[in-house]
Design a protein around this motif. Structure first.
Motif, PDB file in Angstrom:
ATOM      1  N   PRO A  40      35.609  40.778  40.651  1.00  0.00           N
ATOM      2  CA  PRO A  40      36.388  40.429  39.166  1.00  0.00           C
ATOM      3  C   PRO A  40      36.419  41.654  38.428  1.00  0.00           C
ATOM      4  O   PRO A  40      35.625  42.394  38.367  1.00  0.00           O
ATOM      5  CB  PRO A  40      35.777  39.368  38.553  1.00  0.00           C
ATOM      6  N   VAL A  41      37.637  41.938  37.588  1.00  0.00           N
ATOM      7  CA  VAL A  41      38.029  43.247  36.804  1.00  0.00           C
ATOM      8  C   VAL A  41      38.211  42.573  35.299  1.00  0.00           C
ATOM      9  O   VAL A  41      39.099  41.687  35.299  1.00  0.00           O
ATOM     10  CB  VAL A  41      39.128  43.926  37.371  1.00  0.00           C
TER      11      VAL A  41
ATOM     12  N   ALA B 184      43.925  46.228  37.412  1.00  0.00           N
ATOM     13  CA  ALA B 184      44.285  44.598  37.135  1.00  0.00           C
ATOM     14  C   ALA B 184      44.889  43.990  38.395  1.00  0.00           C
ATOM     15  O   ALA B 184      44.690  42.861  38.843  1.00  0.00           O
ATOM     16  CB  ALA B 184      45.389  44.678  36.024  1.00  0.00           C
ATOM     17  N   ALA B 185      45.649  44.975  39.283  1.00  0.00           N
ATOM     18  CA  ALA B 185      46.240  44.382  40.513  1.00  0.00           C
ATOM     19  C   ALA B 185      45.014  43.860  41.566  1.00  0.00           C
ATOM     20  O   ALA B 185      45.047  43.097  42.339  1.00  0.00           O
ATOM     21  CB  ALA B 185      47.033  45.312  41.057  1.00  0.00           C
ATOM     22  N   LEU B 186      43.820  44.795  41.676  1.00  0.00           N
ATOM     23  CA  LEU B 186      42.813  44.737  42.334  1.00  0.00           C
ATOM     24  C   LEU B 186      41.907  43.422  41.967  1.00  0.00           C
ATOM     25  O   LEU B 186      41.543  42.461  42.633  1.00  0.00           O
ATOM     26  CB  LEU B 186      42.027  45.827  42.263  1.00  0.00           C
ATOM     27  N   GLY B 187      42.003  43.162  40.474  1.00  0.00           N
ATOM     28  CA  GLY B 187      41.283  41.833  40.203  1.00  0.00           C
ATOM     29  C   GLY B 187      42.094  40.750  40.387  1.00  0.00           C
ATOM     30  O   GLY B 187      41.419  39.611  40.649  1.00  0.00           O
ATOM     31  N   GLU B 188      43.414  40.772  40.602  1.00  0.00           N
ATOM     32  CA  GLU B 188      44.192  39.635  41.023  1.00  0.00           C
ATOM     33  C   GLU B 188      43.782  39.230  42.466  1.00  0.00           C
ATOM     34  O   GLU B 188      43.982  38.056  42.783  1.00  0.00           O
ATOM     35  CB  GLU B 188      45.626  39.810  40.846  1.00  0.00           C
ATOM     36  N   ILE B 189      43.682  40.326  43.290  1.00  0.00           N
ATOM     37  CA  ILE B 189      43.470  40.169  44.627  1.00  0.00           C
ATOM     38  C   ILE B 189      42.192  39.335  44.616  1.00  0.00           C
ATOM     39  O   ILE B 189      41.992  38.393  45.537  1.00  0.00           O
ATOM     40  CB  ILE B 189      43.515  41.524  45.440  1.00  0.00           C
ATOM     41  N   HIS B 190      41.063  39.687  43.807  1.00  0.00           N
ATOM     42  CA  HIS B 190      39.863  38.947  43.771  1.00  0.00           C
ATOM     43  C   HIS B 190      39.947  37.608  43.449  1.00  0.00           C
ATOM     44  O   HIS B 190      39.590  36.808  44.135  1.00  0.00           O
ATOM     45  CB  HIS B 190      38.738  39.571  42.893  1.00  0.00           C
TER      46      HIS B 190
END
Lengths: 205, 205
Positions: free
Chosen positions: B87-88, B73-79
């Motif tokens: 996107p995640v 989720a944190a990586l998705g927010e970076i996106h």
């Protein structure tokens, strides 16, 4: 199913809570895929738990940045900027470890470079510098006799505090397997390489 | 060693580049640890390559948020915020899939919930909605007969475009294993649960 019921309760005088707090030494070995990937997945989980994560890659080229490294670096930045998760370090043997001032003396001597890497890890374990260590492809310098397996096992078994260590690579030495709490063999059943495919970004690295 | 040399070159009229672009269907099965963790590690790598990642968890409780979910989720927010990576999406069957308006009708019927999950995935595959799918613990509804394995295999084999799919869980059906490009069996060699330990945050979830 991580919250499973233990199959046996050991007569070691520890409470379940004390036993739960014991640090884990894990080994991912075998000829199949997923040894390193599962270790990096564990690192992602450790990051989320706020553990201090450090990855040491013993074989992959320093020129070659795996997707997990970039993703873990992004997570490390989230920690640094927002205080979420834990700090992340990623070290590669490749063309010389980052902590060595002069790499020239070990750049062409892979055995010396590997030993230097292990010496640094042993120092950090003694100082309890991290909470979660990935020693990626560390079985190879052990298998090749570059680093003494007995010394490694002794250091790992005697490590202080609550430091988790995950070691990946084929042909894990028997003494290391015996010392580990968790050993998984990744066994290859089928692989696209067999059908003449080559790797692709986002899947293989 | 992802950039290995293929062991054979198939006589399929494709160039190496065409073959490399083929989507991968991977299965992580066996009784050992690391099946899901390796799949989430692959998802992290796919994120880094800018692929659109979607995880569908078929068994784990919705109340139970694994560390990988928070990290992804944190990586998705970076996106979303910086345009880095892909996107995640992360969907859990648990107490009802997020895309269902009324969950009441499937909340108490796990077989219906599992079929609903698969129907949604089949729709998304047809629409090429994501590039990288994790179907976590998806072998169980197949093994239990809740979802028809032949239909699943047909849909996966015929999926359009370039969509990668990773399926995890014990007892993968033979037809699924036969259809997969990459099958890894995680075999348990040693596990701390056997010594009476329970799971701990950051390691087991």
């Amino acid at each position: 199913m991580p919250q499973g019921v233990p199959q046996t309760v050991p007569d070691d005088g520890l409470t379940t809570r004390q036993r739960r707090q014991q640090p884990v030494l894990a080994v991912h070995t075998g000829d199949g895929k997923g040894k390193s990937t599962a270790a990096f997945g564990m690192a992602m989980r450790a990051w989320n738990a706020g553990l201090r994560v450090a990855v040491f890659q013993f074989v992959k080229s320093a020129k070659w940045r795996v997707g997990e490294e970039s993703a873990m670096a992004a997570l490390g930045e989230i920690h640094n900027e927002q205080g979420i998760g834990g700090p992340v370090e990623w070290h590669k043997m490749g063309q010389g470890w980052s902590w060595l001032r002069a790499n020239a003396d070990v750049a062409d001597d892979h055995a010396a470079a590997a030993r230097s890497g292990w010496d640094e890890i042993a120092r950090r374990l003694a100082e309890e510098q991290h909470d979660f260590y990935v020693l990626d492809e560390f079985t190879y310098p052990l298998d090749w006799g570059w680093i003494d397996t007995d010394e490694v096992v002794r250091t790992l078994v005697d490590r202080p505090g609550r430091q988790h260590v995950v070691i990946t690579g084929r042909r894990a030495p028997a003494a290391l397997v015996d010392a580990a709490d968790l050993v998984t063999e990744m066994r290859k059943v089928a692989h696209p390489m067999d059908a003449g495919r080559k790797g692709q970004k986002g899947i293989e690295w």
